[in-house]
Design an enzyme around this catalytic site. Structure first.
Site, short mmCIF file in Angstrom:
data_model
loop_
_atom_site.label_atom_id
_atom_site.label_comp_id
_atom_site.label_asym_id
_atom_site.label_seq_id
_atom_site.Cartn_x
_atom_site.Cartn_y
_atom_site.Cartn_z
N ASN A 9 0.86 -1.19 0.00
CA ASN A 9 0.00 0.00 0.00
C ASN A 9 0.90 1.24 0.00
OD1 ASN A 9 -1.82 2.05 0.52
ND2 ASN A 9 -2.24 1.43 2.63
N LYS A 11 0.04 4.26 -0.14
CA LYS A 11 -0.61 5.41 0.50
C LYS A 11 -0.45 6.66 -0.38
CE LYS A 11 0.31 3.27 4.92
NZ LYS A 11 0.16 3.39 6.35
N HIS A 96 -9.53 0.84 4.91
CA HIS A 96 -8.24 0.99 5.60
C HIS A 96 -8.45 1.85 6.85
CE1 HIS A 96 -4.10 2.14 6.45
NE2 HIS A 96 -3.74 1.08 5.74
N GLU A 98 -6.81 4.17 8.10
CA GLU A 98 -6.60 5.62 7.92
C GLU A 98 -7.85 6.27 7.34
OE1 GLU A 98 -2.95 5.32 5.71
OE2 GLU A 98 -1.91 4.69 7.54
N GLU A 168 -5.45 -5.64 10.32
CA GLU A 168 -4.42 -4.64 10.59
C GLU A 168 -4.71 -3.96 11.93
OE1 GLU A 168 -2.46 -3.22 6.75
OE2 GLU A 168 -4.27 -2.06 6.96
N GLY A 174 2.32 1.64 10.88
CA GLY A 174 3.23 2.78 10.78
C GLY A 174 3.91 3.11 12.10
N SER A 214 3.37 -2.75 10.21
CA SER A 214 4.83 -2.74 10.36
C SER A 214 5.49 -4.05 9.90
CB SER A 214 5.22 -2.39 11.80
OG SER A 214 4.76 -1.09 12.12
C1 PEP Z 1 -0.78 -0.21 5.90
O1 PEP Z 1 -0.72 0.90 5.44
O2 PEP Z 1 -1.72 -0.93 5.62
C2 PEP Z 1 0.29 -0.66 6.80
C3 PEP Z 1 0.18 -1.84 7.35
O3 PEP Z 1 1.34 0.20 7.00
P1 PEP Z 1 2.76 -0.16 7.68
O4 PEP Z 1 3.26 -1.43 7.04
O5 PEP Z 1 3.64 1.02 7.38
O6 PEP Z 1 2.53 -0.34 9.14
#
Ligand code: PEP
Length: 255
Positions: A9, A11, A96, A98, A168, A174, A214
């Site tokens: 992703n 973003k 997601h 976010e 997630e 992040g 992460s």
């Molecule tokens: C994501 O954006 O779905 C995500 C898991 O980000 P990160 O790997 O940076 O934690």
């Protein structure tokens, strides 16, 4: 057998040229990755060019969101699922954290987006996951169950062929704080039980459940060793071709 999916992703990163450069750098690095589906999700403005440049490769392209509306119309700033399909997207990320957190997306909206994406023949990567305070309160499973009930409302067993779930935990996105493989496995097993209760044992055994939060080259193998983890949704570590390729190639032990 569930084929793993490793999805990146991107973003809101990368101008068009940077997106193309990263995609083209990734292409040879994952060309032999037959053990999994490889997906990247660039920003809307780069979707068509990246999809065109990856045509014939083993990398699929995902959009990061779609409209709740299937039909075109007066909805400034929105993009329908069929418009995404039209420019080469094969997948769309829906719900997601976010988007839930910063753009007030509700489970009802997530459900409409799933329905719209399915109607446009896109594969859906449906994101769910609890916030830190919810985990600490001991209600993580209840939250995830609620997100699944809301997001999957009205979807039939045959729709599930095009659904991929991404668990997630928000506290791991992040933050550099990954769920341990055991913590992730525990929730993935719970999610599979939800599918068994809601649909059937067969649906539960076939649904692919990705972990996100992460994920890095040095923790992917541990996560993938868990029996209910079928891949990863990767944010930060997918922005560079080399590190994302190491995650994709976790099986070969390449560093
Ligand atoms: C994501 O954006 O779905 C995500 C898991 O980000 P990160 O790997 O940076 O934690």
């Amino acid at each position: 057998m569930r084929k793993p999916v490793i999805a990146g992703n991107w973003k809101m990163y990368k101008l068009l040229g940077e997106a193309v450069d990263t995609a083209l750098a990734l292409k040879p690095l994952v060309a032999n990755a037959n053990h999994c589906e490889v997906v990247i999700a660039p920003v809307f403005t780069a979707l068509k060019t990246v999809a065109d440049r990856l045509e014939g490769s083993n990398i699929g392209v995902a959009a990061q969101d779609c409209s709740t509306d299937s039909d075109e119309g007066a909805h400034t700033g929105e993009v329908t699922a069929s418009m995404l399909r039209d420019v080469g997207a094969k997948y769309v990320i829906v719900g997601h954290s976010e988007r839930r957190q910063f753009y007030c997306e509700t489970d009802t909206m997530v459900n409409k987006k799933c329905q719209a994406a399915l109607a446009a023949n896109l594969n859906v990567i449906l994101c769910i996951g609890e916030r830190l305070e919810q985990r600490e309160e001991g209600i993580a499973e209840r939250v995830v169950n609620g997100q699944l009930s809301g997001g999957l409302s009205g979807l039939t067993a045959s729709d599930l062929d095009r659904i991929i779930v991404a668990y997630e935990p928000v506290w791991a996105i992040g933050t550099g704080r990954t769920a341990t493989p055991e913590q992730a496995q525990e929730m993935h097993a719970f999610i599979r039980r939800v599918f068994a209760d809601r649909y059937s044992d067969q649906a539960a055994s076939e649904i692919r459940i990705l972990y996100g939060g992460s994920v890095k080259p040095d923790n992917i193998a541990g996560l993938m060793s868990q029996k209910d983890i079928d891949g990863a949704l990767v944010g930060g570590a997918s922005l560079q071709a080399q590190s994302f390729a190491k995650i994709v190639n976790y099986k070969s032990g390449e560093e």
